[in-house]
Write an enzyme that holds these catalytic residues in place. Structure first.
Site, PDB file in Angstrom:
ATOM      1  CD  GLU A  60      -3.009  -0.635  -0.080  1.00  0.00           C
ATOM      2  OE1 GLU A  60      -3.236   0.552  -0.369  1.00  0.00           O
ATOM      3  OE2 GLU A  60      -3.473  -1.591  -0.731  1.00  0.00           O
ATOM      4  CB  CYS A 215     -13.615   4.383 -13.729  1.00  0.00           C
ATOM      5  SG  CYS A 215     -14.259   6.052 -13.626  1.00  0.00           S
ATOM      6  CB  CYS A 222     -18.600   4.644 -20.021  1.00  0.00           C
ATOM      7  SG  CYS A 222     -17.627   6.001 -19.335  1.00  0.00           S
ATOM      8  CB  CYS A 225     -18.367   1.034 -16.487  1.00  0.00           C
ATOM      9  SG  CYS A 225     -18.433   1.497 -14.749  1.00  0.00           S
ATOM     10  CB  CYS A 231     -22.016   6.535 -13.903  1.00  0.00           C
ATOM     11  SG  CYS A 231     -20.647   7.703 -14.015  1.00  0.00           S
TER      12      CYS A 231
HETATM   13  S1  SF4 Z   1     -19.662   4.800 -16.324  1.00  0.00           S
HETATM   14 FE1  SF4 Z   1     -18.947   6.234 -14.783  1.00  0.00          FE
HETATM   15  S2  SF4 Z   1     -17.892   4.972 -13.280  1.00  0.00           S
HETATM   16 FE2  SF4 Z   1     -18.107   3.753 -15.135  1.00  0.00          FE
HETATM   17  S3  SF4 Z   1     -16.229   4.088 -16.302  1.00  0.00           S
HETATM   18 FE3  SF4 Z   1     -17.712   5.572 -17.022  1.00  0.00          FE
HETATM   19  S4  SF4 Z   1     -17.326   7.363 -15.781  1.00  0.00           S
HETATM   20 FE4  SF4 Z   1     -16.362   5.670 -14.729  1.00  0.00          FE
END
Ligand code: SF4
Length: 374
Positions: A60, A215, A222, A225, A231
């Site tokens: 870390e 992200c 996205c 995602c 989001c």
């Molecule tokens: S949808 Fe939102 S959280 Fe997902 S990659 Fe795109 S910006 Fe990031």
């Protein structure tokens, strides 16, 4: 950083801060994150194999400001040489800084070394599983404490390192710089509410992986995602403006001449940097403000003056200033005296000779290599 516990999505949240109004159901968020982790999360990083408080702490601290690919070889070398708090506590600061050479942000290494000493002296070599004690250790902030407690002890603590901060800022549509204190306060509250009661280590790892793999700062994916449906940045087409950049302040520029005195045995003179400098504890060439100071340095070492050779200047940037450096080579045939023996070293330029164990900043390593080709 993956706990042995597996496969439950029976998630609960029992914290009063869960009353904060979220733009989506918490359980839905947690489930999507954990489902994504099961399929795509990182589960074979070197520090995930047999996580201990020590291995998690080292990883870390190295991962603060530095990416996994860069950290991995440093981590493996470090753990091999210092496999425990005790081994690290017994090491000299030169040995620790040598293994950190090139990784940058050397205060991290000095703090880690100090922490190992405190753990051995005050806690008998056992890392305390107690937030109030951990947060007092040198170089351990709230997020690193959360990582150790969740990854090594399975305790319910959130993390909020850079990747997690970026994911949350985008999901929640925060249009202010996330590093400002009032935004950080809000983000911590949200992070605390979102962390599930079970599978905490996997959830925290998943949030870091989402930020690092999906992200990402410049090219977020996205469409792949799991959080796109909830989001705000994605829905409002603001992915590329969130997180908002830190308000820029021009960094000051400092200048220095690095005097590289090379003797007849092909060795270059290095000095240990004093306790107040930016490279404190590390080794560098003597720094001079101008030619007058070069003359003073040459006099201190009793060097027979030869022609100065000015090399191409370069810029090295720290978080708080730029350093414009001009390397100056001085081939010397005679050196009659040295100041403070233990803070001076003649470093061999011939790669076949044994190198002393010293912490060398990356630009110094590069210049030594360059000198070796002269
Ligand atoms: S949808 Fe939102 S959280 Fe997902 S990659 Fe795109 S910006 Fe990031």
């Amino acid at each position: 950083m993956v706990s042995a516990e597996k496969s439950t999505h029976n998630l609960h949240l029992h914290h009063p801060l869960s009353l904060i109004p979220f733009p989506f159901p918490l359980v839905k968020f947690q489930t999507r994150v954990l489902d994504w982790f099961d399929k795509h999360g990182r589960k074979t990083l070197p520090w995930q194999k047999k996580p201990t408080p020590y291995s998690i702490l080292v990883s870390e601290v190295m991962l603060q400001q530095t990416q996994v690919n860069t950290v991995t070889p440093y981590y493996l070398r470090f753990i091999q040489k210092f496999p425990s708090f005790m081994a690290l506590a017994r090491a000299s600061v030169d040995e620790v800084l040598e293994l950190w050479s090139g990784l940058g942000y050397y205060a991290r290494a000095r703090n880690l070394h100090q922490t190992a000493k405190i753990v051995c002296e005050q806690y008998g070599g056992e890392f305390p599983p107690d937030y109030a004690k951990i947060i007092k250790l040198p170089g351990i902030g709230r997020s690193t404490a959360g990582a150790i407690l969740s990854f090594a002890f399975g305790a319910r603590h959130p993390i909020l390192e850079g990747n997690v901060r970026r994911v949350l800022a985008r999901v929640l549509g925060i249009k202010e710089w996330p590093g400002s204190p009032h935004v950080m306060t809000k983000l911590w509250k949200w992070a605390l509410c979102l962390v599930p009661a079970r599978r905490v280590a996997e959830y925290n790892q998943a949030m870091m992986d989402l930020g690092a793999l999906v992200c990402t700062r410049r090219f977020p994916r996205c469409l792949e995602c799991p959080l796109s449906g909830m989001c705000v940045a994605y829905k409002e087409g603001e992915v590329h403006v969130i997180p908002v950049a830190k308000p820029s302040r021009l960094k000051p520029v400092k200048r220095a001449l690095f005097l590289m005195i090379v003797d007849r045995s092909s060795r270059v003179l290095l000095e240990r940097q004093n306790e107040r400098g930016v490279w404190r504890g590390l080794w560098s060439f003597p720094h001079c403000d101008g030619v007058d100071e070069i003359n003073r340095t040459v006099a201190i070492y009793g060097v027979k003056t030869g022609a100065l050779q000015f090399l191409t200047p370069f810029r090295h940037t720290f978080t708080h200033f730029h350093w414009d450096i001009t390397p100056v080579v001085l081939q010397s045939s005679r050196i009659s005296k040295q100041k403070g023996q233990e803070d001076v070293c003649w470093y061999p330029l011939d790669a076949s000779r044994e190198e002393p164990s010293l912490g060398l900043p990356a630009p110094i390593k590069r210049l030594i290599k360059l000198l070796g080709t002269f």
